[in-house]
Design a protein around this motif. Sequence first.
Motif, PDB file in Angstrom:
ATOM      1  N   GLN A 249       0.832  -1.203   0.000  1.00 38.24           N
ATOM      2  CA  GLN A 249       0.000   0.000   0.000  1.00 38.24           C
ATOM      3  C   GLN A 249       0.867   1.254   0.000  1.00 38.24           C
ATOM      4  OE1 GLN A 249      -2.689  -0.186   3.319  1.00 38.24           O
ATOM      5  NE2 GLN A 249      -3.786  -1.970   2.541  1.00 38.24           N
ATOM      6  N   VAL A 250       1.976   1.211   0.743  1.00 36.62           N
ATOM      7  CA  VAL A 250       2.897   2.344   0.766  1.00 36.62           C
ATOM      8  C   VAL A 250       3.539   2.538  -0.607  1.00 36.62           C
ATOM      9  CG1 VAL A 250       5.027   3.262   1.772  1.00 36.62           C
ATOM     10  CG2 VAL A 250       3.338   2.135   3.241  1.00 36.62           C
ATOM     11  N   LEU A 251       3.977   1.439  -1.223  1.00 38.61           N
ATOM     12  CA  LEU A 251       4.610   1.525  -2.535  1.00 38.61           C
ATOM     13  C   LEU A 251       3.660   2.058  -3.595  1.00 38.61           C
ATOM     14  CD1 LEU A 251       6.665  -1.808  -2.666  1.00 38.61           C
ATOM     15  CD2 LEU A 251       7.565   0.494  -2.408  1.00 38.61           C
ATOM     16  N   SER A 252       2.393   1.671  -3.497  1.00 35.91           N
ATOM     17  CA  SER A 252       1.413   2.095  -4.500  1.00 35.91           C
ATOM     18  C   SER A 252       0.918   3.515  -4.276  1.00 35.91           C
ATOM     19  CB  SER A 252       0.222   1.136  -4.503  1.00 35.91           C
ATOM     20  OG  SER A 252      -0.491   1.213  -3.272  1.00 35.91           O
ATOM     21  N   GLY A 253       1.251   4.103  -3.124  1.00 34.92           N
ATOM     22  CA  GLY A 253       0.806   5.450  -2.818  1.00 34.92           C
ATOM     23  C   GLY A 253      -0.542   5.514  -2.132  1.00 34.92           C
ATOM     24  N   VAL A 254      -1.167   4.364  -1.900  1.00 34.52           N
ATOM     25  CA  VAL A 254      -2.452   4.351  -1.198  1.00 34.52           C
ATOM     26  C   VAL A 254      -2.278   4.849   0.228  1.00 34.52           C
ATOM     27  CG1 VAL A 254      -4.312   2.859  -0.340  1.00 34.52           C
ATOM     28  CG2 VAL A 254      -3.371   2.493  -2.633  1.00 34.52           C
ATOM     29  N   THR A 255      -1.153   4.456   0.854  1.00 34.37           N
ATOM     30  CA  THR A 255      -0.828   4.895   2.215  1.00 34.37           C
ATOM     31  C   THR A 255       0.466   5.689   2.191  1.00 34.37           C
ATOM     32  OG1 THR A 255      -1.893   2.944   3.179  1.00 34.37           O
ATOM     33  CG2 THR A 255      -0.320   4.123   4.559  1.00 34.37           C
ATOM     34  N   GLN A 256       0.476   6.826   2.856  1.00 33.91           N
ATOM     35  CA  GLN A 256       1.675   7.654   2.960  1.00 33.91           C
ATOM     36  C   GLN A 256       2.373   7.355   4.286  1.00 33.91           C
ATOM     37  OE1 GLN A 256       2.718   9.639   0.409  1.00 33.91           O
ATOM     38  NE2 GLN A 256       0.932   8.883  -0.740  1.00 33.91           N
ATOM     39  N   ASP A 257       3.518   6.701   4.222  1.00 36.67           N
ATOM     40  CA  ASP A 257       4.257   6.377   5.439  1.00 36.67           C
ATOM     41  C   ASP A 257       5.745   6.287   5.113  1.00 36.67           C
ATOM     42  OD1 ASP A 257       5.307   5.497   7.793  1.00 36.67           O
ATOM     43  OD2 ASP A 257       4.021   3.738   8.009  1.00 36.67           O
ATOM     44  N   PRO A 258       6.486   7.390   5.216  1.00 38.08           N
ATOM     45  CA  PRO A 258       7.914   7.373   4.898  1.00 38.08           C
ATOM     46  C   PRO A 258       8.747   6.546   5.873  1.00 38.08           C
ATOM     47  CG  PRO A 258       7.282   9.488   5.848  1.00 38.08           C
ATOM     48  CD  PRO A 258       6.012   8.737   5.604  1.00 38.08           C
ATOM     49  N   SER A 259       8.143   6.117   6.997  1.00 39.27           N
ATOM     50  CA  SER A 259       8.896   5.337   7.973  1.00 39.27           C
ATOM     51  C   SER A 259       8.933   3.849   7.626  1.00 39.27           C
ATOM     52  CB  SER A 259       8.291   5.508   9.374  1.00 39.27           C
ATOM     53  OG  SER A 259       7.039   4.853   9.466  1.00 39.27           O
ATOM     54  N   PHE A 260       8.214   3.450   6.570  1.00 34.75           N
ATOM     55  CA  PHE A 260       8.123   2.027   6.223  1.00 34.75           C
ATOM     56  C   PHE A 260       8.652   1.823   4.805  1.00 34.75           C
ATOM     57  CE2 PHE A 260       6.436  -2.063   5.147  1.00 34.75           C
ATOM     58  CZ  PHE A 260       6.289  -2.730   6.349  1.00 34.75           C
ATOM     59  N   HIS A 261       9.501   0.805   4.652  1.00 32.89           N
ATOM     60  CA  HIS A 261      10.054   0.494   3.331  1.00 32.89           C
ATOM     61  C   HIS A 261       9.903  -0.999   3.054  1.00 32.89           C
ATOM     62  CE1 HIS A 261      12.647   0.661  -0.197  1.00 32.89           C
ATOM     63  NE2 HIS A 261      13.249  -0.428   0.272  1.00 32.89           N
ATOM     64  N   LEU A 262       9.485  -1.329   1.847  1.00 39.77           N
ATOM     65  CA  LEU A 262       9.328  -2.727   1.436  1.00 39.77           C
ATOM     66  C   LEU A 262      10.128  -2.985   0.169  1.00 39.77           C
ATOM     67  CD1 LEU A 262       7.936  -5.573   1.475  1.00 39.77           C
ATOM     68  CD2 LEU A 262       6.125  -4.541   0.069  1.00 39.77           C
ATOM     69  N   THR A 263      10.890  -4.076   0.188  1.00 34.31           N
ATOM     70  CA  THR A 263      11.481  -4.646  -1.020  1.00 34.31           C
ATOM     71  C   THR A 263      10.925  -6.049  -1.162  1.00 34.31           C
ATOM     72  OG1 THR A 263      13.545  -3.393  -0.784  1.00 34.31           O
ATOM     73  CG2 THR A 263      13.591  -5.338  -2.184  1.00 34.31           C
ATOM     74  N   LEU A 264      10.242  -6.327  -2.263  1.00 34.12           N
ATOM     75  CA  LEU A 264       9.580  -7.619  -2.442  1.00 34.12           C
ATOM     76  C   LEU A 264       9.957  -8.214  -3.791  1.00 34.12           C
ATOM     77  CD1 LEU A 264       7.513  -9.772  -1.516  1.00 34.12           C
ATOM     78  CD2 LEU A 264       5.728  -8.376  -2.601  1.00 34.12           C
TER      79      LEU A 264
END
Length: 557
Positions: A249-264
Amino acid sequence: MGRRGPGATPAPKDQGENVFPLFEGKLTAPTLPAPVRRWRDEEGLSRAERVIAFLEDLPITSGAHAGRKMTIRPWQRDIVNGIYATDSDGARPVRTAVVSMPRKNGKTALAAGLALAHLLGPEAEPRGQVYSAAVDRDQAALIYNEMVAMIKADPEFSRRVNVQAFAKRIEDYETGSTYAALSSDARKGHGLNASFVIYDELAQARDRKLFESLATSMGARAEPLMVVISTQAADDTHFLSELIDYGQQVLSGVTQDPSFHLTLYNAPEDADPWDEATWYACNPALDDFRSLEEFRTFAKRAARVPSLESTFRNLYLNQRVDAEARFINRVEWESCATVPDRRALRGKACFGGLDLGATRDLTALVLVFPDEQGGFDVLPYFWCPRDLLREKEDAERVPYFTWANKGFIEATPGKSTDYGYVVQRLGELAQEFDIKSIAYDRWRIEELRRQLDAEGVNLRLTEWGQGFKDMSPAVDALETSIIDSKLRHGAHPILTWNASNAVVDRDAAGNRKLSKDKSREKIDGLVALAMAIGLSRRDTGERRSPSCLTDGPIILM
């Protein structure tokens, strides 16, 4: 004076002899000046670049390239850049990072290198507390052992740290920072003040206690960081799956949260698992330091042996599948997630399936509303004792409390399910909808009958056997409705959990039934759904008189 702690490394001698004789005695004596370090001495490097320079200063300690320096690949640079990017003030916003990829893509070396960067490298802070966590001591030791091997291969690092092998603890004299390996069975997560945590293979964790203890231990640090490196968990309800879903959700821009990072890195569910292009897309190290030959060998075995396919998909393609094949394909189930319009269903004919749990267990009722195109709208209901929600959440690793708070479970008072609440809900539903009949498993039904009679609730109940005779056509009808996307279940989380757990038994004639014994966790809601759909297919939809009733008694109050 010797170094402290059981299993501690010996203190270096004053003479210039080499007291760390590794790699055929090629190490420089520890009394010589420290070597020039690009990550420490070169100006103009960004924070992420310093971490990368530090990693590339570390030795490879095993395999064909042992003794050489690490080379950080472009895809690994992307991971580090994503985690250690800074804002306009030079601060690192990321506090939680999840790196999920298939096995054998170099995650242990990367994790060990990052831990060292926070212990004695460019990310070290005064009196920092660095931890690696895993599900058991053996898993927790993997990163520790890699860190120790890297330290022993570097004379400067060897001089400045004390390695306590018995406790799996490392102390850096220069910064005052410490490292320790933790396992979830050690119950050591409380009372810490972590500055950096690596959680290895979080998918294997049986509960979230250690993860939450470590996450909450970082509040006193200015720039704490937790990095989870793991293959995917088997199902959507595991808290690693929740983290990955949140990260997407953060990567897609649905949720704004600069404190969370995902590499998948993972293969899409609809990708061809036997196509090498699929392998390369989700294994960035394939045919580099990840063996393509071994990959091909296991893939050939998995293609021939059905029991290995799920293992291949999970560990080699990083797909969210269990090692045991399930009855329902997750993609097909998700294609049926349309939310029914409850208001439009009022007064309409429907059929039910009722799976009564033990007094301390889950009880499920599912109503299905057939339409003219052969599809079904689905309304599920669940009950569980309120006093057992925490116990069941810990045992089954699913969010019972959250489900209850959001109304997905009706929590009855006490430590046992009060069937009076089930009867009350049945009475309300009978007034709202035209319930033609409810299929039931006869286990514990007499108690419910008595309460229905006492409350004056008029419902037609149909006994539904749990053997192959009754369940096989119901299972077939359920499967067909899912495959044809003619089910509308609204992605109800408990029903979805039940569906992800379901395993079937098969007799010699090929008949199938849902197996509660073989299923990993609860499937009560899916059993109720299968009975409801099976009943709707069997029933003519017209209420018959008691004299011609053959499939169960009518209760007339």
